[in-house]
Each structure stands twice: as C-alpha cells, then as structure tokens.
Write a protein that holds these residues in place. Structure first.
Motif, PDB file in Angstrom:
ATOM      1  N   GLY A  43     -14.164  58.943  18.088  1.00 42.51           N
ATOM      2  CA  GLY A  43     -13.999  58.408  16.735  1.00 42.51           C
ATOM      3  C   GLY A  43     -14.164  59.485  15.691  1.00 42.51           C
ATOM      4  N   HIS A  44     -15.146  60.359  15.874  1.00 41.36           N
ATOM      5  CA  HIS A  44     -15.340  61.467  14.932  1.00 41.36           C
ATOM      6  C   HIS A  44     -14.122  62.388  14.910  1.00 41.36           C
ATOM      7  N   ARG A  45     -13.509  62.584  16.058  1.00 41.33           N
ATOM      8  CA  ARG A  45     -12.330  63.457  16.107  1.00 41.33           C
ATOM      9  C   ARG A  45     -11.075  62.765  15.570  1.00 41.33           C
ATOM     10  N   ILE A  46     -11.021  61.442  15.713  1.00 46.57           N
ATOM     11  CA  ILE A  46      -9.823  60.709  15.279  1.00 46.57           C
ATOM     12  C   ILE A  46      -9.874  60.389  13.786  1.00 46.57           C
ATOM     13  N   VAL A  47     -11.023  59.876  13.314  1.00 40.21           N
ATOM     14  CA  VAL A  47     -11.105  59.410  11.923  1.00 40.21           C
ATOM     15  C   VAL A  47     -12.098  60.181  11.064  1.00 40.21           C
ATOM     16  N   GLY A  48     -12.843  61.085  11.644  1.00 38.33           N
ATOM     17  CA  GLY A  48     -13.882  61.795  10.888  1.00 38.33           C
ATOM     18  C   GLY A  48     -15.165  60.986  10.951  1.00 38.33           C
ATOM     19  N   GLU A  49     -15.720  60.613   9.814  1.00 35.41           N
ATOM     20  CA  GLU A  49     -16.917  59.772   9.795  1.00 35.41           C
ATOM     21  C   GLU A  49     -16.564  58.398  10.359  1.00 35.41           C
ATOM     22  N   VAL A  50     -17.338  57.944  11.329  1.00 31.80           N
ATOM     23  CA  VAL A  50     -17.039  56.666  11.985  1.00 31.80           C
ATOM     24  C   VAL A  50     -17.530  55.466  11.189  1.00 31.80           C
ATOM     25  N   TRP A  51     -18.433  55.676  10.252  1.00 33.39           N
ATOM     26  CA  TRP A  51     -19.015  54.556   9.500  1.00 33.39           C
ATOM     27  C   TRP A  51     -17.934  53.825   8.722  1.00 33.39           C
ATOM     28  N   GLY A  52     -17.918  52.509   8.872  1.00 32.15           N
ATOM     29  CA  GLY A  52     -16.942  51.688   8.167  1.00 32.15           C
ATOM     30  C   GLY A  52     -15.585  51.653   8.837  1.00 32.15           C
ATOM     31  N   THR A  53     -15.475  52.179  10.054  1.00 35.35           N
ATOM     32  CA  THR A  53     -14.212  52.163  10.784  1.00 35.35           C
ATOM     33  C   THR A  53     -14.372  51.326  12.053  1.00 35.35           C
ATOM     34  N   GLU A  54     -13.320  51.232  12.822  1.00 30.71           N
ATOM     35  CA  GLU A  54     -13.371  50.522  14.104  1.00 30.71           C
ATOM     36  C   GLU A  54     -14.309  51.207  15.104  1.00 30.71           C
ATOM     37  N   PHE A  55     -14.722  52.429  14.825  1.00 34.68           N
ATOM     38  CA  PHE A  55     -15.643  53.161  15.695  1.00 34.68           C
ATOM     39  C   PHE A  55     -17.105  53.036  15.249  1.00 34.68           C
ATOM     40  N   HIS A  56     -17.350  52.328  14.175  1.00 35.73           N
ATOM     41  CA  HIS A  56     -18.678  52.202  13.573  1.00 35.73           C
ATOM     42  C   HIS A  56     -19.749  51.776  14.577  1.00 35.73           C
ATOM     43  N   VAL A  57     -19.501  50.704  15.312  1.00 34.02           N
ATOM     44  CA  VAL A  57     -20.517  50.171  16.222  1.00 34.02           C
ATOM     45  C   VAL A  57     -20.910  51.195  17.293  1.00 34.02           C
ATOM     46  N   PHE A  58     -19.983  52.055  17.675  1.00 34.52           N
ATOM     47  CA  PHE A  58     -20.299  53.066  18.686  1.00 34.52           C
ATOM     48  C   PHE A  58     -21.252  54.121  18.113  1.00 34.52           C
ATOM     49  N   GLY A  59     -21.119  54.420  16.830  1.00 38.73           N
ATOM     50  CA  GLY A  59     -22.061  55.314  16.166  1.00 38.73           C
ATOM     51  C   GLY A  59     -23.442  54.690  16.067  1.00 38.73           C
ATOM     52  N   VAL A  60     -23.491  53.394  15.778  1.00 40.62           N
ATOM     53  CA  VAL A  60     -24.764  52.681  15.696  1.00 40.62           C
ATOM     54  C   VAL A  60     -25.461  52.687  17.062  1.00 40.62           C
ATOM     55  N   ILE A  61     -24.706  52.343  18.108  1.00 43.83           N
ATOM     56  CA  ILE A  61     -25.298  52.302  19.445  1.00 43.83           C
ATOM     57  C   ILE A  61     -25.718  53.698  19.894  1.00 43.83           C
ATOM     58  N   ALA A  62     -24.906  54.704  19.597  1.00 43.20           N
ATOM     59  CA  ALA A  62     -25.269  56.078  19.958  1.00 43.20           C
ATOM     60  C   ALA A  62     -26.600  56.453  19.318  1.00 43.20           C
ATOM     61  N   TYR A  96     -25.121  43.894  21.370  1.00 43.62           N
ATOM     62  CA  TYR A  96     -23.911  44.398  20.715  1.00 43.62           C
ATOM     63  C   TYR A  96     -22.607  43.923  21.357  1.00 43.62           C
ATOM     64  N   ARG A  97     -22.682  43.041  22.350  1.00 42.44           N
ATOM     65  CA  ARG A  97     -21.484  42.658  23.108  1.00 42.44           C
ATOM     66  C   ARG A  97     -20.328  42.213  22.212  1.00 42.44           C
ATOM     67  N   THR A  98     -20.580  41.307  21.289  1.00 41.85           N
ATOM     68  CA  THR A  98     -19.507  40.790  20.436  1.00 41.85           C
ATOM     69  C   THR A  98     -18.931  41.889  19.552  1.00 41.85           C
ATOM     70  N   GLN A  99     -19.796  42.698  18.944  1.00 39.32           N
ATOM     71  CA  GLN A  99     -19.320  43.766  18.056  1.00 39.32           C
ATOM     72  C   GLN A  99     -18.527  44.813  18.831  1.00 39.32           C
ATOM     73  N   VAL A 100     -18.966  45.139  20.040  1.00 41.12           N
ATOM     74  CA  VAL A 100     -18.251  46.122  20.858  1.00 41.12           C
ATOM     75  C   VAL A 100     -16.892  45.573  21.272  1.00 41.12           C
ATOM     76  N   SER A 101     -16.857  44.317  21.689  1.00 41.53           N
ATOM     77  CA  SER A 101     -15.579  43.702  22.078  1.00 41.53           C
ATOM     78  C   SER A 101     -14.609  43.684  20.906  1.00 41.53           C
ATOM     79  N   ASP A 102     -15.101  43.300  19.733  1.00 38.56           N
ATOM     80  CA  ASP A 102     -14.243  43.287  18.538  1.00 38.56           C
ATOM     81  C   ASP A 102     -13.728  44.691  18.219  1.00 38.56           C
TER      82      ASP A 102
END
Length: 114
Positions: A43-62, A96-102
């Motif tokens: 996500g960081h390589r694709i969109v830069g900052e992941v916050w507020g993007t479809e990659f956000h939850v992965f940053g939170v879990i990380a 995080y199951r629902t957020q990750v699936s979404d």
C-alpha cells in the motif's frame, strides 16, 4: 489514483501482488500476519500514505501487531511466547475480520484493471 511508484512495471507488480494477497485473505487466515504486513508495505508503494485509503486497515493492524513474531522469527521463540502470540493474533483476526474483508474487496475492485 495517487501513487508513489513512478515505474509502471513496478506499480503493476505491486498491484498484482496486492490482488493476490487480498484474494488469499478473503479465502483463509493462513499466513494472516505476513499477508497483512505485506499489504501494508505494498500500500505504501502503491498509494504512498495508507491512511484513509483501502490499505488503511493493514497499517492499523501492522501497528497493533508489531510486537508479534513473524514466520521468520517464530523458530527463535519459546513455546509459551508463541502460544500467547497466537492467542493475541486470533483476537486481532476476529476483531478486524469485517474491515479486512471490506478492504480486500475494495482492493480487488479498484485494482483489477491496473
């Protein structure tokens, strides 16, 4: 799409891997931690900052799991530590199951034609 990678072939490789990992997470919790961490990195390589993007939850879990042993480190850990870490990871997965699936579905939808 705002993206950090300026190399088109690198972007396509990252997107392809993100699609693969998102599909995997929708199917199974196998290698959950590694998949989440890699999606955060991609996500960081694709969109830069992941916050507020479809990659956000992965940053939170990380961030929430940065103390848990990864597959590479697990052989160096005691059985007690692994049991405690595995219990915590199961709680994270459930929480995080629902957020990750979404997020995975959004990644698949948004990037399938890139």
């Amino acid at each position: 799409m705002d993206r950090i990678s300026t190399d088109e072939s690198e972007l396509k490789r990252c997107v392809s891997k993100a699609i693969e990992l998102a599909s995997s997470l929708l199917e199974s919790d196998a290698e959950y931690l590694e998949n989440v961490l890699e999606l955060n990195s991609l996500g960081h390589r694709i969109v830069g900052e992941v916050w507020g993007t479809e990659f956000h939850v992965f940053g939170v879990i990380a961030s929430d799991t940065d103390h848990l042993p990864t597959k590479k480190v697990r052989p160096l850990c005691s059985a007690a530590m692994l049991a405690k870490s595995d219990d915590e990871l199961l709680r994270v997965i459930s929480s995080y199951r629902t957020q990750v699936s979404d997020a995975c579905r959004r990644i698949l939808s948004k990037y399938q034609n890139v």
